[in-house]
Each structure stands twice: as structure tokens, then as C-alpha cells.
Design a protein around this motif. Structure first.
Motif, PDB file in Angstrom:
ATOM      1  N   THR A  23       0.869  -1.168   0.000  1.00 17.90           N
ATOM      2  CA  THR A  23       0.000   0.000   0.000  1.00 17.90           C
ATOM      3  C   THR A  23       0.910   1.222   0.000  1.00 17.90           C
ATOM      4  O   THR A  23       1.824   1.315   0.818  1.00 17.90           O
ATOM      5  CB  THR A  23      -0.911   0.008   1.239  1.00 17.90           C
ATOM      6  OG1 THR A  23      -1.730  -1.154   1.210  1.00 17.90           O
ATOM      7  CG2 THR A  23      -1.800   1.245   1.249  1.00 17.90           C
ATOM      8  N   THR A  45      -1.963  -1.187  -3.838  1.00 16.73           N
ATOM      9  CA  THR A  45      -3.042  -0.226  -3.582  1.00 16.73           C
ATOM     10  C   THR A  45      -2.426   1.141  -3.317  1.00 16.73           C
ATOM     11  O   THR A  45      -1.414   1.240  -2.626  1.00 16.73           O
ATOM     12  CB  THR A  45      -3.873  -0.664  -2.362  1.00 16.73           C
ATOM     13  OG1 THR A  45      -4.486  -1.919  -2.660  1.00 16.73           O
ATOM     14  CG2 THR A  45      -4.953   0.353  -2.016  1.00 16.73           C
ATOM     15  N   TRP A  60      -9.832  11.684  -9.450  1.00 21.78           N
ATOM     16  CA  TRP A  60     -10.716  11.356 -10.561  1.00 21.78           C
ATOM     17  C   TRP A  60      -9.912  10.817 -11.735  1.00 21.78           C
ATOM     18  O   TRP A  60      -9.119  11.536 -12.336  1.00 21.78           O
ATOM     19  CB  TRP A  60     -11.488  12.598 -10.970  1.00 21.78           C
ATOM     20  CG  TRP A  60     -12.587  12.387 -11.941  1.00 21.78           C
ATOM     21  CD1 TRP A  60     -13.130  11.198 -12.356  1.00 21.78           C
ATOM     22  CD2 TRP A  60     -13.305  13.405 -12.630  1.00 21.78           C
ATOM     23  NE1 TRP A  60     -14.140  11.421 -13.249  1.00 21.78           N
ATOM     24  CE2 TRP A  60     -14.267  12.766 -13.435  1.00 21.78           C
ATOM     25  CE3 TRP A  60     -13.230  14.785 -12.655  1.00 21.78           C
ATOM     26  CZ2 TRP A  60     -15.146  13.471 -14.257  1.00 21.78           C
ATOM     27  CZ3 TRP A  60     -14.099  15.482 -13.451  1.00 21.78           C
ATOM     28  CH2 TRP A  60     -15.048  14.830 -14.240  1.00 21.78           C
ATOM     29  N   LEU A  66     -14.154   6.600 -14.952  1.00 21.33           N
ATOM     30  CA  LEU A  66     -14.499   6.131 -13.611  1.00 21.33           C
ATOM     31  C   LEU A  66     -15.125   7.277 -12.831  1.00 21.33           C
ATOM     32  O   LEU A  66     -14.834   8.449 -13.084  1.00 21.33           O
ATOM     33  CB  LEU A  66     -13.247   5.636 -12.891  1.00 21.33           C
ATOM     34  CG  LEU A  66     -12.599   4.391 -13.477  1.00 21.33           C
ATOM     35  CD1 LEU A  66     -11.316   4.049 -12.719  1.00 21.33           C
ATOM     36  CD2 LEU A  66     -13.556   3.212 -13.441  1.00 21.33           C
ATOM     37  N   SER A  69     -13.922  10.349  -6.936  1.00 16.82           N
ATOM     38  CA  SER A  69     -13.998   9.948  -5.524  1.00 16.82           C
ATOM     39  C   SER A  69     -14.916  10.904  -4.765  1.00 16.82           C
ATOM     40  O   SER A  69     -15.210  12.011  -5.227  1.00 16.82           O
ATOM     41  CB  SER A  69     -12.609   9.970  -4.888  1.00 16.82           C
ATOM     42  OG  SER A  69     -12.166  11.307  -4.684  1.00 16.82           O
ATOM     43  N   TRP A  78      -8.874   8.092   0.456  1.00 20.60           N
ATOM     44  CA  TRP A  78      -9.566   7.275  -0.547  1.00 20.60           C
ATOM     45  C   TRP A  78      -8.519   6.363  -1.156  1.00 20.60           C
ATOM     46  O   TRP A  78      -7.347   6.745  -1.257  1.00 20.60           O
ATOM     47  CB  TRP A  78     -10.188   8.181  -1.607  1.00 20.60           C
ATOM     48  CG  TRP A  78     -10.932   7.460  -2.677  1.00 20.60           C
ATOM     49  CD1 TRP A  78     -12.215   6.981  -2.599  1.00 20.60           C
ATOM     50  CD2 TRP A  78     -10.474   7.152  -4.000  1.00 20.60           C
ATOM     51  NE1 TRP A  78     -12.565   6.388  -3.790  1.00 20.60           N
ATOM     52  CE2 TRP A  78     -11.507   6.473  -4.670  1.00 20.60           C
ATOM     53  CE3 TRP A  78      -9.278   7.364  -4.681  1.00 20.60           C
ATOM     54  CZ2 TRP A  78     -11.397   6.024  -5.976  1.00 20.60           C
ATOM     55  CZ3 TRP A  78      -9.158   6.915  -5.979  1.00 20.60           C
ATOM     56  CH2 TRP A  78     -10.219   6.256  -6.616  1.00 20.60           C
ATOM     57  N   GLN A  79      -8.907   5.153  -1.537  1.00 18.09           N
ATOM     58  CA  GLN A  79      -7.918   4.228  -2.075  1.00 18.09           C
ATOM     59  C   GLN A  79      -8.428   3.494  -3.302  1.00 18.09           C
ATOM     60  O   GLN A  79      -9.635   3.382  -3.518  1.00 18.09           O
ATOM     61  CB  GLN A  79      -7.477   3.232  -1.023  1.00 18.09           C
ATOM     62  CG  GLN A  79      -8.565   2.275  -0.578  1.00 18.09           C
ATOM     63  CD  GLN A  79      -8.063   1.350   0.513  1.00 18.09           C
ATOM     64  OE1 GLN A  79      -7.178   1.705   1.287  1.00 18.09           O
ATOM     65  NE2 GLN A  79      -8.601   0.156   0.569  1.00 18.09           N
ATOM     66  N   ARG A  80      -7.450   2.990  -4.065  1.00 14.71           N
ATOM     67  CA  ARG A  80      -7.750   2.197  -5.254  1.00 14.71           C
ATOM     68  C   ARG A  80      -6.653   1.151  -5.417  1.00 14.71           C
ATOM     69  O   ARG A  80      -5.468   1.462  -5.305  1.00 14.71           O
ATOM     70  CB  ARG A  80      -7.811   3.087  -6.493  1.00 14.71           C
ATOM     71  CG  ARG A  80      -8.030   2.287  -7.769  1.00 14.71           C
ATOM     72  CD  ARG A  80      -8.049   3.148  -9.006  1.00 14.71           C
ATOM     73  NE  ARG A  80      -8.053   2.289 -10.192  1.00 14.71           N
ATOM     74  CZ  ARG A  80      -7.983   2.736 -11.427  1.00 14.71           C
ATOM     75  NH1 ARG A  80      -7.911   4.033 -11.669  1.00 14.71           N
ATOM     76  NH2 ARG A  80      -7.978   1.890 -12.447  1.00 14.71           N
ATOM     77  N   PHE A  82      -4.713  -1.492  -7.947  1.00 11.67           N
ATOM     78  CA  PHE A  82      -4.390  -1.561  -9.375  1.00 11.67           C
ATOM     79  C   PHE A  82      -3.956  -2.980  -9.704  1.00 11.67           C
ATOM     80  O   PHE A  82      -2.926  -3.446  -9.216  1.00 11.67           O
ATOM     81  CB  PHE A  82      -3.273  -0.566  -9.716  1.00 11.67           C
ATOM     82  CG  PHE A  82      -3.691   0.858  -9.597  1.00 11.67           C
ATOM     83  CD1 PHE A  82      -4.137   1.560 -10.706  1.00 11.67           C
ATOM     84  CD2 PHE A  82      -3.659   1.508  -8.371  1.00 11.67           C
ATOM     85  CE1 PHE A  82      -4.536   2.880 -10.601  1.00 11.67           C
ATOM     86  CE2 PHE A  82      -4.057   2.828  -8.251  1.00 11.67           C
ATOM     87  CZ  PHE A  82      -4.503   3.522  -9.373  1.00 11.67           C
ATOM     88  N   TYR A  90      -4.682  10.927 -13.405  1.00  6.76           N
ATOM     89  CA  TYR A  90      -5.836  11.380 -12.635  1.00  6.76           C
ATOM     90  C   TYR A  90      -5.714  12.868 -12.348  1.00  6.76           C
ATOM     91  O   TYR A  90      -4.669  13.478 -12.560  1.00  6.76           O
ATOM     92  CB  TYR A  90      -5.988  10.569 -11.341  1.00  6.76           C
ATOM     93  CG  TYR A  90      -4.818  10.682 -10.388  1.00  6.76           C
ATOM     94  CD1 TYR A  90      -4.793  11.654  -9.397  1.00  6.76           C
ATOM     95  CD2 TYR A  90      -3.732   9.817 -10.471  1.00  6.76           C
ATOM     96  CE1 TYR A  90      -3.727  11.752  -8.523  1.00  6.76           C
ATOM     97  CE2 TYR A  90      -2.657   9.910  -9.605  1.00  6.76           C
ATOM     98  CZ  TYR A  90      -2.669  10.876  -8.628  1.00  6.76           C
ATOM     99  OH  TYR A  90      -1.607  10.978  -7.760  1.00  6.76           O
TER     100      TYR A  90
END
Length: 105
Positions: A23, A45, A60, A66, A69, A78-80, A82, A90
Motif C-alpha cells: 500500500t 493499492t 478522478w 471512472l 472519488s 480514498w484508495q484504489r 491496481f 488522474y
């Protein structure tokens, strides 16, 4: 027989450790994403956390169509994750001059 079980157990631990995802944090501060560009491995992440004193920002991935957020106020994140290799640009919805890129290797 016991030695074989130990070897299997050690092999499982070795391969499990190699597959653990990381992370990585991107700080939102002084109207910037810091670092602006990061390199990660597939499966990692990224967590964006706001260190601003006031106001809010979003993350964003507009080019991927997508959703933006939720607003990130001070101390919110906030997380994503991959999963695929590539370059993912973004921006901040309210501040489109704030941009960043995630490079997944």
C-alpha cells in the motif's frame, strides 16, 4: 515425512511473502498530489490522504470514465487497488490543474 511437511510449509511461506501487495500513500498537500507520479507493482493499492488544513479535493480517473472519488476533507483518504499494468492519469475534480499519474509495472 515430517521434513517434507516442513519443506512444503517453508515453500508456501516464501511464495506467499512474494505475493503480498503493498500500500503506497500519495499525500494531498498545498494544492498538489505528492508525489505527482508514482510507480507501483500490479496488485498494489494507492491511498490518497488529504493533509490540507481546509477545503477538499477529489481523485478522478477521468480518462477511464471512472466516477470521481467522494470529497476528501482534511485527514480523510480514498484508495484504489491496481491489478493491471499501465499508466493511469488522474486529476482533482474541483482543481483540474492538480494532476498525478500512477504507473503500474
Amino acid at each position: 515425512m515430517i521434513k517434507m511437511h516442513r519443506l512444503c510449509f517453508l515453500a508456501m511461506l516464501f511464495f506467499a511473502g512474494a505475493a503480498i501487495a503493498d500500500t503506497v500513500e500519495v499525500r494531498i498537500e498545498k494544492m498538489k498530489f505528492v508525489p505527482q507520479e508514482i510507480r507501483i507493482k500490479a496488485g498494489d493499492t494507492v491511498v490518497w490522504k488529504s493533509y490540507e488544513k481546509r477545503g477538499y479535493h477529489t481523485v478522478w480517473f477521468k480518462a477511464e470514465n471512472l466516477p470521481e472519488s467522494d470529497p476528501l476533507f482534511p485527514d480523510e483518504s480514498w484508495q484504489r487497488a491496481f491489478s493491471q499494468k499501465g499508466e493511469f492519469s488522474y486529476e482533482c475534480g474541483p482543481h483540474p490543474d492538480m494532476t498525478g499519474k500512477v504507473i503500474v509495472e
